[in-house]
Design a protein around this motif. Structure first.
Motif, mmCIF file in Angstrom:
data_model
loop_
_atom_site.group_PDB
_atom_site.id
_atom_site.type_symbol
_atom_site.label_atom_id
_atom_site.label_comp_id
_atom_site.label_asym_id
_atom_site.label_seq_id
_atom_site.Cartn_x
_atom_site.Cartn_y
_atom_site.Cartn_z
ATOM 1 N N TRP A 74 75.434 47.707 -6.414
ATOM 2 C CA TRP A 74 75.000 48.759 -5.493
ATOM 3 C C TRP A 74 76.146 49.713 -5.184
ATOM 4 C CZ3 TRP A 74 74.633 43.515 -4.442
ATOM 5 C CH2 TRP A 74 75.624 42.973 -3.628
ATOM 6 N N ALA A 77 76.255 52.158 -7.873
ATOM 7 C CA ALA A 77 75.174 53.137 -7.695
ATOM 8 C C ALA A 77 75.584 54.174 -6.654
ATOM 9 C CB ALA A 77 73.893 52.425 -7.261
ATOM 10 N N HIS A 78 76.215 53.714 -5.563
ATOM 11 C CA HIS A 78 76.614 54.643 -4.504
ATOM 12 C C HIS A 78 77.662 55.638 -5.001
ATOM 13 C CE1 HIS A 78 75.321 51.458 -1.302
ATOM 14 N NE2 HIS A 78 74.328 51.931 -2.004
ATOM 15 N N ARG A 83 70.776 54.217 -13.904
ATOM 16 C CA ARG A 83 70.289 53.878 -15.241
ATOM 17 C C ARG A 83 68.789 53.660 -15.241
ATOM 18 N NH1 ARG A 83 71.335 47.773 -17.148
ATOM 19 N NH2 ARG A 83 70.033 48.548 -18.836
ATOM 20 N N VAL A 101 61.244 56.444 -3.306
ATOM 21 C CA VAL A 101 62.120 56.539 -2.131
ATOM 22 C C VAL A 101 62.982 55.290 -1.949
ATOM 23 C CG1 VAL A 101 60.664 58.136 -0.830
ATOM 24 C CG2 VAL A 101 60.393 55.686 -0.497
ATOM 25 N N ALA A 102 62.734 54.237 -2.725
ATOM 26 C CA ALA A 102 63.460 52.974 -2.533
ATOM 27 C C ALA A 102 64.982 53.049 -2.717
ATOM 28 C CB ALA A 102 62.869 51.884 -3.434
ATOM 29 N N PRO A 103 65.492 53.853 -3.645
ATOM 30 C CA PRO A 103 66.942 53.835 -3.860
ATOM 31 C C PRO A 103 67.741 54.288 -2.635
ATOM 32 C CG PRO A 103 65.845 54.940 -5.679
ATOM 33 C CD PRO A 103 64.818 54.731 -4.617
ATOM 34 N N LEU A 104 68.954 53.764 -2.532
ATOM 35 C CA LEU A 104 69.886 54.178 -1.481
ATOM 36 C C LEU A 104 71.101 54.792 -2.150
ATOM 37 C CD1 LEU A 104 70.104 51.187 1.024
ATOM 38 C CD2 LEU A 104 68.895 53.345 1.314
ATOM 39 N N PHE A 107 75.232 53.518 2.087
ATOM 40 C CA PHE A 107 74.746 52.525 3.031
ATOM 41 C C PHE A 107 74.991 52.966 4.462
ATOM 42 C CE2 PHE A 107 75.339 49.035 5.909
ATOM 43 C CZ PHE A 107 74.141 48.368 5.742
ATOM 44 N N GLU A 121 63.380 62.632 2.933
ATOM 45 C CA GLU A 121 63.366 61.752 1.776
ATOM 46 C C GLU A 121 62.015 61.770 1.091
ATOM 47 O OE1 GLU A 121 66.036 57.810 2.138
ATOM 48 O OE2 GLU A 121 63.931 57.725 2.626
ATOM 49 N N GLU A 154 60.287 55.800 -13.236
ATOM 50 C CA GLU A 154 61.647 55.266 -13.192
ATOM 51 C C GLU A 154 62.667 56.401 -13.288
ATOM 52 O OE1 GLU A 154 63.261 52.643 -16.345
ATOM 53 O OE2 GLU A 154 63.533 51.159 -14.762
ATOM 54 N N GLN A 157 62.848 57.949 -9.944
ATOM 55 C CA GLN A 157 63.566 57.016 -9.073
ATOM 56 C C GLN A 157 65.080 57.174 -9.263
ATOM 57 O OE1 GLN A 157 63.186 52.853 -10.252
ATOM 58 N NE2 GLN A 157 62.456 52.373 -8.188
ATOM 59 N N GLN A 161 68.583 59.136 -6.632
ATOM 60 C CA GLN A 161 69.941 58.700 -6.288
ATOM 61 C C GLN A 161 70.955 59.830 -6.414
ATOM 62 O OE1 GLN A 161 70.933 54.846 -8.296
ATOM 63 N NE2 GLN A 161 68.819 54.904 -8.977
ATOM 64 N N LYS B 197 63.067 51.076 6.227
ATOM 65 C CA LYS B 197 63.754 51.100 4.945
ATOM 66 C C LYS B 197 64.303 49.697 4.627
ATOM 67 C CE LYS B 197 65.691 54.404 2.195
ATOM 68 N NZ LYS B 197 64.711 54.860 1.245
ATOM 69 N N MET B 200 61.492 47.609 3.263
ATOM 70 C CA MET B 200 61.153 47.995 1.903
ATOM 71 C C MET B 200 62.199 47.436 0.934
ATOM 72 S SD MET B 200 59.913 51.595 0.430
ATOM 73 C CE MET B 200 61.383 52.523 0.476
ATOM 74 N N GLY B 213 69.464 45.918 -6.728
ATOM 75 C CA GLY B 213 70.902 46.155 -6.673
ATOM 76 C C GLY B 213 71.295 47.404 -7.437
ATOM 77 N N ILE B 214 70.676 47.584 -8.606
ATOM 78 C CA ILE B 214 71.001 48.723 -9.462
ATOM 79 C C ILE B 214 70.679 50.061 -8.783
ATOM 80 C CG2 ILE B 214 70.215 49.910 -11.560
ATOM 81 C CD1 ILE B 214 72.203 47.807 -12.240
ATOM 82 N N ILE B 215 69.635 50.093 -7.950
ATOM 83 C CA ILE B 215 69.306 51.365 -7.303
ATOM 84 C C ILE B 215 70.008 51.513 -5.951
ATOM 85 C CG2 ILE B 215 67.100 51.650 -8.492
ATOM 86 C CD1 ILE B 215 65.741 50.771 -5.867
ATOM 87 N N GLY B 216 71.033 50.700 -5.715
ATOM 88 C CA GLY B 216 71.891 50.940 -4.560
ATOM 89 C C GLY B 216 71.611 50.086 -3.339
#
Ligand SMILES: Nc1ncnc2c1ncn2[C@@H]1O[C@H](COP(=O)(O)OP(=O)(O)O)[C@@H](O)[C@H]1O
Ligand SMILES: [Mg+2]
Lengths: 244, 372
Positions: A74, A77-78, A83, A101-104, A107, A121, A154, A157, A161, B197, B200, B213-216
């Protein structure tokens, strides 16, 4: 030319299988770089090592000037690394919109306490779904979509990010020709706006028209790199593909 | 478009209808709570007060367990360990400090959360199946510690709490109300988590942890936080329960049967749904009391449990709420099929877990604001 990603002597063994062997290459900032090679040459494993899906046995991954090979996924990703998967992975029980909307991208405790799908978002996710042409499916369960549509979800998605570098693992695999053109168009469009791509792909016409440079892997190591033309005419590359 | 209309998704245009539905549901919840709170004053007898109090206790246990097992997909058999931790914390502190166990019970919630943090730091850093084993181990280790550390826990002799000062016919009511409040708070916390959030992210972890994990999503932090949230009210309930019993010992308090019942209650109602544990508690606990009254001895009581477990797994593997939700979705979709949207009917009828619309609509019902 500045490298956004530098892979140095990356190595991964699975039991007796040497999937990635002292693999080194660079991805230039602002490029659409191709990564090709015969089946089993280690392309997906390289992606897994870069993104932290699995730990490397050895070697380094430098992203935007910083070593990231020890960071959890993660955190990578941040930092702007995203990918897609060769076999698309979506949260099937969630709706398409929830998936997007799931990705962050960072944090914060406050963000966690916010409504799951809300505000700017939600707007941005709807824009992205529009961009990939799926906004009318926003409230469908992701698992109900066709394979090609799931690939596009995907993709949306990943865009959520706002990554600096996107790794695409066989984006055209199992997708109809019209959809392939559409995907290539989206990649070009995003690249114009500044996103760098590293693309694993078997569809050679797509690679040749989209990517420059192209890196060739065989048995887990880089054996060639150059413009699509150079790579196509390289005897070592022909050997690798035919010798399989 | 409304945020929660995503829940009622496949059928589409659920806008104003869903809002009205949510208002009705919220009104029903408030009314139900008021009614339950009024019951002791309306003079229901001690037997039923006791039965309802235990039902509330299972709501607390089930809602907590559900955050970890239902949302994040991490099944535990240690929920009752945290009840025991809360019970011992409240008992020890109440006796030492000469305070009402009601006052120190919230500290039991904090201690339970600290234990969850410690356990989580050890087992939740990676993905995998060790969680269920570790939670059982925790239960037995705590029992052994409680048995063998008499300076702290009074060992196998147990601890007698201060006698409650409440006079007949109000001797049960304060416990009843305390437990009812904890049950309501547990449902509220679970519903709140479900629509944030954070919630989710937990569901993303359940569906595909590596991808999350891959999407943060910081999966470790999410899981540990969820684990702490899932035991907090259980810890507080432990103190209230201990005070209600006025006597606790290691065997009774660190009891795996309570954990099994917690699982049962939640599976019956619907794992991963906000109201599943509540429904399950209201069905199983009265059944439990009745079978106890009928068969008396502990052994046949266990047979009833075993049978209940088997029946649920065989006939209602996803629990009442998702199953009924699916059935309802298929029915309404079939009705709509007449005016051309046969596709929606097929989707709702065949998609696994399409009934999640039910519980989510229920989640929305607990006062979700309109984020248009
Ligand atoms: N998780 C794994 N366990 C064992 N072997 C693996 C695993 N992942 C990949 N491999 C092996 O590593 C080699 C490279 O695989 P992969 O990276 O998927 O190749 P590509 O994506 O280029 O087709 C193959 O021989 C494959 O069988
Ligand atoms: Mg591959």
């Amino acid at each position: 030319m500045r490298a956004i990603l530098r892979v140095e002597r990356l190595t991964k063994r699975f039991g007796g299988v040497h999937a990635v062997r002292e693999c080194s290459f660079e991805v230039r900032q602002g490029s659409i770089t191709g990564l090709i090679g015969p089946n089993g040459s280690g392309k997906t494993t390289v992606f897994n090592l870069i993104t932290g899906m699995i730990p490397a046995d050895d070697g380094r991954v430098i992203f935007a000037g910083q070593p990231i090979e020890r960071l959890p996924r993660w955190e990578r990703a941040h930092r702007g690394l995203a990918r897609t998967f060769q076999i698309t992975r979506l949260f099937r029980e969630m709706t398409v919109l929830e998936n997007v909307v799931a990705p962050l991208s960072r944090f914060s405790w406050r963000a966690l306490a916010q409504s799951a799908v809300s505000g700017p978002e939600r707007r941005r996710a709807m824009e992205l779904l529009d961009f990939v042409g799926l906004s009318q499916l926003a409230h469908r369960k992701a698992g109900e979509l066709s394979y090609g549509q799931q690939k596009l979800v995907e993709f949306a998605q990943v865009l959520m990010q706002e990554p600096k570098l996107i790794l695409l693992d066989e984006p055209a695999g199992g997708v109809n020709p019209a959809m392939i053109d559409r995907l290539a168009g989206l990649v070009r469009e995003l690249n114009r706006r500044g996103t760098t791509f590293l693309v694993v792909e078997h569809n050679m016409p797509m690679v040749m028209s989209l990517c420059d440079p192209v890196i060739v892997l065989a048995r887990g190591s880089k054996i060639a790199e150059g413009s699509p033309k150079e790579v196509q005419n390289n005897p070592a590359v022909l050997d690798a593909y035919l010798g399989d | 478009m409304k945020a929660h209309s995503t829940a009622a998704a496949p059928a589409g245009n659920a806008g104003p209808r869903a809002v009205r539905g949510a208002r009705w549901a919220a009104a029903a919840v408030v009314l139900g709570l008021a009614l339950l709170a009024a019951l002791p004053a309306l003079g229901i007898n001690q037997y039923y007060q006791n039965m309802l109090l235990l039902t509330f206790l299972f709501c607390v246990l089930g809602c907590g367990w559900n955050i970890m097992a239902g949302y994040a997909g991490y099944v535990s058999l240690g929920q009752s360990a945290f009840l025991g931790i809360g019970a011992y914390t409240a008992a020890i502190l109440a006796v030492r400090w000469h305070l009402s166990p009601f006052l120190v019970a919230p500290l039991g919630g904090l201690v339970a959360a600290v234990f969850a943090l410690a356990v989580g730091l050890v087992v939740l850093r990676t993905r995998g199946h060790s969680f269920v084993i570790i939670t059982i181990a925790l239960l037995f280790i705590l029992q052994i510690v409680a048995l063998n550390w008499p300076q702290l826990t009074n060992g196998s002799t147990g601890i007698t709490l201060p006698l409650p000062p409440f006079k007949k016919p109000w001797q049960t009511a304060p416990f009843y109300w305390y437990m009812l409040a904890l049950a309501a708070l547990s449902v509220w916390l679970s519903a709140w988590i479900r629509r944030t959030k954070f919630g989710m992210g937990l569901i993303a972890i359940r569906e595909d942890e590596d991808k999350a994990g891959i999407i943060g999503i910081n999966t470790t932090l999410y899981k540990i936080t969820a684990f702490m949230a899932s035991v907090f009210f259980t810890g507080i309930a432990g103190g209230v329960y201990a005070y209600y019993l006025t006597f606790i010992d290691p065997i009774g308090m660190f009891n795996i049967l309570l954990s099994v019942q917690t699982v049962l209650v939640t599976m019956l109602g619907g794992r991963g749904t906000v109201w599943g544990p509540v429904l399950g508690a209201f069905v199983l606990e009265p059944l439990n009391e009745t079978s106890y009254a009928y068969f008396g001895s502990n052994q046949s009581h266990l047979v009833v449990f075993g049978l209940a477990m088997m029946l649920i797994v065989l006939f209602l593997p996803r629990g009442i709420i998702p199953t009924v939700g699916d059935w309802w979705a298929a029915r309404t979709a079939a009705a709509r099929g007449a005016d051309g949207s046969a596709q929606a009917a097929a989707a709702a009828g065949t998609a696994p877990g399409a009934g999640a619309a039910g519980p989510r609509a229920a989640a929305a019902a607990v006062g979700e604001e309109d984020s248009a």
